[in-house]
Design a protein around this motif. Structure first.
Motif, PDB file in Angstrom:
ATOM      1  N   ASP A 718       0.853  -1.192   0.000  1.00 13.10           N
ATOM      2  CA  ASP A 718       0.000   0.000   0.000  1.00 13.10           C
ATOM      3  C   ASP A 718       0.889   1.242   0.000  1.00 13.10           C
ATOM      4  O   ASP A 718       1.281   1.746   1.061  1.00 13.10           O
ATOM      5  CB  ASP A 718      -0.913   0.000   1.223  1.00 13.10           C
ATOM      6  CG  ASP A 718      -2.027   1.043   1.111  1.00 13.10           C
ATOM      7  OD1 ASP A 718      -1.853   2.000   0.328  1.00 13.10           O
ATOM      8  OD2 ASP A 718      -3.048   0.920   1.809  1.00 13.10           O
ATOM      9  N   PRO A 719       1.257   1.769  -1.174  1.00 13.09           N
ATOM     10  CA  PRO A 719       2.168   2.913  -1.223  1.00 13.09           C
ATOM     11  C   PRO A 719       1.625   4.153  -0.526  1.00 13.09           C
ATOM     12  O   PRO A 719       2.394   4.945   0.024  1.00 13.09           O
ATOM     13  CB  PRO A 719       2.340   3.155  -2.724  1.00 13.09           C
ATOM     14  CG  PRO A 719       1.984   1.852  -3.371  1.00 13.09           C
ATOM     15  CD  PRO A 719       0.914   1.264  -2.509  1.00 13.09           C
ATOM     16  N   ALA A 720       0.307   4.344  -0.518  1.00  9.76           N
ATOM     17  CA  ALA A 720      -0.258   5.526   0.123  1.00  9.76           C
ATOM     18  C   ALA A 720      -0.007   5.509   1.630  1.00  9.76           C
ATOM     19  O   ALA A 720       0.409   6.526   2.214  1.00  9.76           O
ATOM     20  CB  ALA A 720      -1.755   5.602  -0.174  1.00  9.76           C
ATOM     21  N   LYS A 721      -0.247   4.371   2.259  1.00  7.59           N
ATOM     22  CA  LYS A 721       0.020   4.272   3.691  1.00  7.59           C
ATOM     23  C   LYS A 721       1.506   4.428   3.980  1.00  7.59           C
ATOM     24  O   LYS A 721       1.895   5.038   4.985  1.00  7.59           O
ATOM     25  CB  LYS A 721      -0.477   2.931   4.221  1.00  7.59           C
ATOM     26  CG  LYS A 721      -1.997   2.801   4.264  1.00  7.59           C
ATOM     27  CD  LYS A 721      -2.390   1.472   4.896  1.00  7.59           C
ATOM     28  CE  LYS A 721      -3.927   1.335   4.964  1.00  7.59           C
ATOM     29  NZ  LYS A 721      -4.325   0.032   5.565  1.00  7.59           N
ATOM     30  N   ALA A 722       2.347   3.878   3.092  1.00  6.56           N
ATOM     31  CA  ALA A 722       3.789   4.005   3.303  1.00  6.56           C
ATOM     32  C   ALA A 722       4.227   5.460   3.224  1.00  6.56           C
ATOM     33  O   ALA A 722       5.045   5.920   4.029  1.00  6.56           O
ATOM     34  CB  ALA A 722       4.530   3.162   2.268  1.00  6.56           C
ATOM     35  N   ALA A 723       3.679   6.205   2.260  1.00  8.87           N
ATOM     36  CA  ALA A 723       4.040   7.614   2.130  1.00  8.87           C
ATOM     37  C   ALA A 723       3.597   8.405   3.358  1.00  8.87           C
ATOM     38  O   ALA A 723       4.315   9.293   3.837  1.00  8.87           O
ATOM     39  CB  ALA A 723       3.426   8.188   0.862  1.00  8.87           C
ATOM     40  N   ALA A 724       2.399   8.101   3.882  1.00  9.35           N
ATOM     41  CA  ALA A 724       1.909   8.801   5.077  1.00  9.35           C
ATOM     42  C   ALA A 724       2.787   8.499   6.283  1.00  9.35           C
ATOM     43  O   ALA A 724       3.081   9.387   7.096  1.00  9.35           O
ATOM     44  CB  ALA A 724       0.460   8.397   5.352  1.00  9.35           C
ATOM     45  N   PRO A 733       4.836   0.588   6.557  1.00  5.55           N
ATOM     46  CA  PRO A 733       4.380  -0.798   6.772  1.00  5.55           C
ATOM     47  C   PRO A 733       4.753  -1.670   5.576  1.00  5.55           C
ATOM     48  O   PRO A 733       4.698  -1.257   4.426  1.00  5.55           O
ATOM     49  CB  PRO A 733       2.869  -0.649   6.909  1.00  5.55           C
ATOM     50  CG  PRO A 733       2.535   0.601   6.149  1.00  5.55           C
ATOM     51  CD  PRO A 733       3.705   1.504   6.326  1.00  5.55           C
ATOM     52  N   GLY A 734       5.144  -2.911   5.863  1.00  3.64           N
ATOM     53  CA  GLY A 734       5.491  -3.851   4.802  1.00  3.64           C
ATOM     54  C   GLY A 734       6.362  -4.968   5.350  1.00  3.64           C
ATOM     55  O   GLY A 734       7.062  -4.800   6.360  1.00  3.64           O
ATOM     56  N   GLN A 735       6.297  -6.121   4.691  1.00  2.03           N
ATOM     57  CA  GLN A 735       7.099  -7.259   5.111  1.00  2.03           C
ATOM     58  C   GLN A 735       8.558  -7.066   4.701  1.00  2.03           C
ATOM     59  O   GLN A 735       8.854  -6.653   3.575  1.00  2.03           O
ATOM     60  CB  GLN A 735       6.571  -8.555   4.485  1.00  2.03           C
ATOM     61  CG  GLN A 735       5.162  -8.937   4.932  1.00  2.03           C
ATOM     62  CD  GLN A 735       4.718 -10.249   4.314  1.00  2.03           C
ATOM     63  OE1 GLN A 735       5.418 -10.820   3.474  1.00  2.03           O
ATOM     64  NE2 GLN A 735       3.548 -10.722   4.716  1.00  2.03           N
ATOM     65  N   VAL A 736       9.468  -7.358   5.615  1.00  2.00           N
ATOM     66  CA  VAL A 736      10.901  -7.257   5.367  1.00  2.00           C
ATOM     67  C   VAL A 736      11.459  -8.665   5.186  1.00  2.00           C
ATOM     68  O   VAL A 736      11.248  -9.539   6.032  1.00  2.00           O
ATOM     69  CB  VAL A 736      11.626  -6.539   6.525  1.00  2.00           C
ATOM     70  CG1 VAL A 736      13.128  -6.511   6.279  1.00  2.00           C
ATOM     71  CG2 VAL A 736      11.085  -5.123   6.686  1.00  2.00           C
ATOM     72  N   ARG A 737      12.155  -8.850   4.080  1.00  2.00           N
ATOM     73  CA  ARG A 737      12.744 -10.159   3.783  1.00  2.00           C
ATOM     74  C   ARG A 737      14.241  -9.985   3.571  1.00  2.00           C
ATOM     75  O   ARG A 737      14.665  -9.085   2.850  1.00  2.00           O
ATOM     76  CB  ARG A 737      12.086 -10.770   2.545  1.00  2.00           C
ATOM     77  CG  ARG A 737      10.575 -10.933   2.739  1.00  2.00           C
ATOM     78  CD  ARG A 737       9.869 -11.343   1.479  1.00  2.00           C
ATOM     79  NE  ARG A 737       8.416 -11.332   1.670  1.00  2.00           N
ATOM     80  CZ  ARG A 737       7.541 -11.629   0.728  1.00  2.00           C
ATOM     81  NH1 ARG A 737       7.953 -11.956  -0.498  1.00  2.00           N
ATOM     82  NH2 ARG A 737       6.246 -11.604   0.998  1.00  2.00           N
TER      83      ARG A 737
END
Length: 959
Positions: A718-724, A733-737
């Protein structure tokens, strides 16, 4: 007054008769003066004709309409604009506030009863006889009377139906299509019939098609969206033709008050009435803003252009005078007996000066008339060629008599100035010396060399001061010019010094050198002319060669020499196999390395756009590896402001803050998926890197990306949530691998690739990949013909392919240096030839004496060649020495300026690599060699070939 008039009238008649008698010499001087006049008059006519009047500009922009309304893109907020509508800015203070969203209401400002035409522009890829061609698409009812003048119809007619288009002449030429054929667009099934061709008077090179409003762009947008391809953008303006019978109309136009009223509603206006009669600056609100200066005050540029123009004209006049002066001296020498008879019959020295000056006047007037007439004829004949070169049609053929008269007066003045020195010299000869041909004893001027030496030393000191102490180019240029003028003043003395080497030369060159030294009055001007031309050439050539060396050193290749990359990032890599096959079919491919890219979301997601359902991937840089200068916290506008200049300078050398190099690939954080073949194509010969990819790991070229033997990537859905979250200073937010990684050795060239992920590593991490293209190594750099064939086939495929063939640094200095060498060579040969003609006139008696004592006929030819060569050698040697000084001074000034910028950047922490920019100084030895050897040798051979071996039979002079 009456005596003065009659004396000058007689002088002009004598000069006209003398010029007609010696046609060869007269034509030489006339051509020398007329050629610059031809060029200047032709340039004046071209510039004036290409400079459109306000009425002509309005006709090309508005047609027959009264105004064009446009949305400047500020959401309908009030704006301020310049009278020509080229500059539009929001009114008020919007620095810390967001502008409104939406569009301005163009139709809301249209006066009642006005005729409105919609003019929309977009772009698309149209199918041609060769493939696809990116073309501008314009929707305008061009046949409407209000639009007449915007487009010039060349053949056929403008479209009248929705399935018809007209095409620009350049589009038809590039596409291979003709009027009567059909054209289609990629993403659109329907075809359009080409019913006419046209041109845009202001842009003859435009690739454009014209359709009726709503007939092309809307169907194209829908077709592209239905095919899942990116749609084209469009812009729309309104052409407004006012009703001349509307109430309250007095001027029949869109007035400046109406423009300002439209500005309050967020609409920009280009008005015919305002273009033709612009308001005073005091009535333009935009010009009253305190920060208006940043929007375009070009007064400094105009002053610089005027100064440069005046300098060029002055140098051209000096050059012509130095070259034509000896030619007038030739006439004075040949007319010595005639001038002596004038003195014997009671003529004063002023009469003799008037006769010689009248020769300059006659030649100058003839050159002015000839150059101006030829300039008129040449400009008129070459108008289509000039228009094609400039890319726009002229307005009216603008002939301005006063300007042409001024240019002609320049020719007359040049002719008079060139004849001044020969006139003074001729008037100083006694009547007895003129009638008997005796020269008498001449003493050289001892003051002029001293003045020249002082000017040379002062100019050198000023240039040295400007290059070592200050950063001002003007000081260096002024000092160099003063030093060069000093060398010119010292030329007679330097010619005398050259004569001392004659004792070691054979007979013919010794005679030529002694004759040049004995007659410095004719040798020095020719040497000075060669000196000035060669000095300018050497200065420019040295500067150009130095800049070329700097650009070569700064050039950063995107791939190894001869390598090819073909990448596709649209449609999920659907056309990648066809692209790979096309490259291998047409180019000499040695090895192919396939690469893929990681997508988050739909396979068709592009890294350039964040569509619905598309995410992105980013590399997680550990906090310990992050550069403190770039790590912005919540509310930090400039993170580096927290550090002192000393701390920023220290951090600039930190490996965390150094630049990662130029170039990039069209993926998130420049990561690609590939195998060890890619390392071979990139020229990375490291066993550890190959082993990492073979074992299913990652090869990273960026040290900050690697932490404890692994690279961490964050999958953001979700790029919008990431930018906010980033805006709030939070972790997106996002999974880190984590992927096992190997750091490539320092100095490995990655050509913009941050890391190579093996297919096994991407699969193990659960990352989705799609084909992106390939990198290729080749046997040799592909030539033009296979490149054209490849471009044609890629156009037929239809995808937007990012194709790059690494050909290395392409130097343009070679052409510049060749042109400069040819220019200096022509000036050198011309000046030496004039000096040789004067020498032949002066040494005719010596040649006859040589023939009388048994000298073979070839002595005349040999002596003539050496006389020409001696002048050329002296001028070239002195010019080369004088020309190197300003170039070195300018480069030293640039070096100081670059060092200052570098230190300021390091204080700001943004220096990147800790190396001082290199500003090399390169001497163009090839150019100097051609000037020092080839040009004098060519001048000598040419003079020898054009000289007759046998002279006229001598008669005993009457006593």
């Amino acid at each position: 007054m009456n005596n003065w008039f009659h004396s000058w009238r007689a002088a002009v008649r004598i000069a006209r008769r003398d010029a007609w008698r010696f046609k060869g010499r007269s034509f030489l001087v006339l051509a020398m003066i007329a050629l610059p006049i031809l060029g200047v008059s032709a340039t004046d006519l071209t510039l004036r004709s290409a400079e459109l009047s306000p009425q002509e500009s309005a006709a090309r922009l508005l047609g027959a309409a009264d105004a064009r309304l446009q949305d400047p893109g500020y959401g309908g907020a009030a704006v301020l604009q310049s009278p020509d509508g080229q500059t539009i800015v929001p009114a008020g203070d919007w620095e810390n506030k967001p502008l409104p969203e939406g569009d301005a209401d163009l139709k809301g400002v249209v006066p009642t009863g006005a005729t409105v035409l919609k003019d929309s522009s977009g772009s698309g890829k149209l199918r041609t006889a060769h493939g696809l061609l990116h073309t501008e698409i314009r929707e305008l009812q061009a046949a409407h009377p209000a639009a007449r003048g915007i487009m010039t119809l060349l053949d056929g007619r403008f479209p009248e139906r929705a399935d018809e288009v007209a095409a620009s002449a350049r589009f038809l030429e590039e596409s291979g299509l003709k009027v009567g054929g059909s054209v289609a667009a990629r993403g659109l099934a329907r075809e359009y019939r080409i019913v006419g061709s046209y041109e845009l008077p202001d842009d003859l090179k435009a690739l454009e098609v014209n359709a009726l409003p709503g007939a092309f762009l809307d169907p194209l947008r829908k077709g592209l969206e239905a095919s899942g391809m990116a749609s084209t953008s469009r812009s729309t303006t309104l052409l407004v033709k006012l009703d001349p019978n509307r109430a309250g109309s007095q001027d029949g136009g869109f007035t400046w008050n109406m423009v300002k009223e439209a500005n309050t509603r967020g609409v920009g206006v280009v008005s015919r009435a305002v273009l033709v009669a612009p308001p005073a600056d005091a009535d333009v609100p935009l010009y009253q803003q305190s920060d208006w200066g940043r929007y375009g005050d070009d007064s400094g540029e105009k002053k610089a252009v005027l100064v440069a123009g005046a300098t060029i004209v002055g140098l051209a006049m000096l050059e012509i005078c130095l070259l034509a002066g000896p030619a007038f001296a030739v006439g004075a020498r040949r007319s010595r007996r005639q001038l002596g008879l004038v003195g014997a019959n009671g003529g004063a020295r002023s009469h003799i000066r008037a006769i010689v000056l009248a020769g300059g006047l006659v030649i100058g007037v003839a050159a002015a008339v000839t150059g101006t007439v030829l300039g008129l004829a040449l400009t008129f004949a070459l108008q289509p060629v000039l228009e094609d070169t400039l890319g726009q049609r002229f307005g009216a053929f603008d002939v301005r008599p006063l300007e042409l008269l001024g240019i002609g007066a320049l020719a007359v003045l040049t002719g008079l100035l060139a004849a001044v020195v020969p006139a003074v010299t001729a008037s100083r000869e006694t009547v007895l010396a003129s009638l008997t041909g005796r020269r008498g004893v001449r003493r050289s001027n001892r003051v002029l060399p001293v003045v020249g030496l002082v000017a040379t030393l002062a100019g050198g000191a000023i240039a040295l001061y400007g290059s070592v102490v200050t950063d001002q180019f003007v000081i260096v240029a002024g000092g160099s010019a003063l030093a060069e003028l000093g060398v010119v003043a010292m030329t007679p003395m330097l010619v005398g010094l050259f004569g001392r080497v004659g004792r070691w030369l054979p007979l013919s060159p010794r005679l030529a050198l002694r004759d040049a030294v004995r007659n410095r009055g004719r040798t020095a001007p020719a040497v000075a002319a060669v000196l000035a031309a060669v000095a300018g050439t050497v200065a420019v050539a040295t500067y150009a060669a130095s800049q070329d060396a700097q650009q070569r050193a700064d050039y950063e290749a995107r791939l190894p020499h001869g390598a090819v990359s073909a990448l596709v990032v649209e449609d999920g890599g659907r056309d990648v196999p066809a692209v790979r096959e096309a490259v291998q079919k047409h180019l000499p491919v040695d090895l192919r390395a396939d690469v893929s890219r990681i997508v988050v979301g739909k396979p068709g997601c592009s890294p350039y756009e964040e569509d619905d359902g598309c995410g992105r991937l980013e590399v997680v840089v550990p906090k310990a590896n992050a550069c403190p200068l770039w790590a912005a916290g919540p509310g930090d506008e400039d993170p580096s402001a927290k550090f002192s200049p000393q701390e920023r300078r220290k951090l600039a050398d930190d490996w965390r803050c150094t630049s990662s190099g130029a170039g990039s690939v069209p993926t998130e954080d420049s990561l690609v998926v590939g195998d060890e073949k890619l390392l071979t194509v990139l020229g990375v010969d490291d066993p550890g890197a190959r082993k990492a990819l073979t074992e299913g790991g990652v090869v990273s070229f960026r040290k900050p990306h690697v932490d404890a033997g692994a690279v961490a990537v964050r999958v953001i859905t979700d790029p919008a949530k990431a930018a906010a979250a980033v805006e709030k200073g939070q972790v997106p937010p996002g999974q880190v691998r984590r992927l096992p990684a190997y750091l490539a050795p320092e100095g490995s060239a990655s050509y913009g690739i941050a890391g190579v992920i093996s297919p096994a590593a991407a699969q193990a991490a659960g990352l989705t990949t799609v084909p992106m293209g390939s990198y290729f190594s080749t046997d040799h750099v592909p030539g033009s013909e296979p490149r054209q064939k490849l471009d044609d086939e890629l156009a037929r495929i239809g995808s937007a392919v990012e194709l790059h063939v690494e050909e290395g640094y392409a130097s343009e200095a070679g052409i510049v240096l060749l042109a400069l060498t040819l220019f200096a060579g022509l000036i050198t040969i011309g000046a030496a030839g004039i000096a040789t003609g004067l020498a032949q006139a002066d040494t005719e008696a010596d040649l006859k004496t040589l023939a009388a004592v048994g000298a073979p006929p070839r002595v005349r030819r040999t002596l003539s060649g050496f006389q020409c060569g001696v002048v050329a050698v002296m001028g070239v040697v002195l010019g080369s020495l004088a020309g190197v000084l300003p170039a070195i001074g300018l480069r030293l000034t640039e070096r100081r300026e670059a060092a200052r910028w570098y230190e300021e950047a390091r204080d700001g922490g943004w220096a990147g690599a800790a190396d001082l920019p290199q500003i090399p100084i390169v001497i163009p030895w090839e150019t100097l060699g051609a000037l020092l050897i080839a040009v004098p040798l060519g001048a000598a051979l040419l003079a020898a070939l054009l000289t007759r071996s046998r002279g006229a039979v001598a008669r005993r002079a009457a006593v």
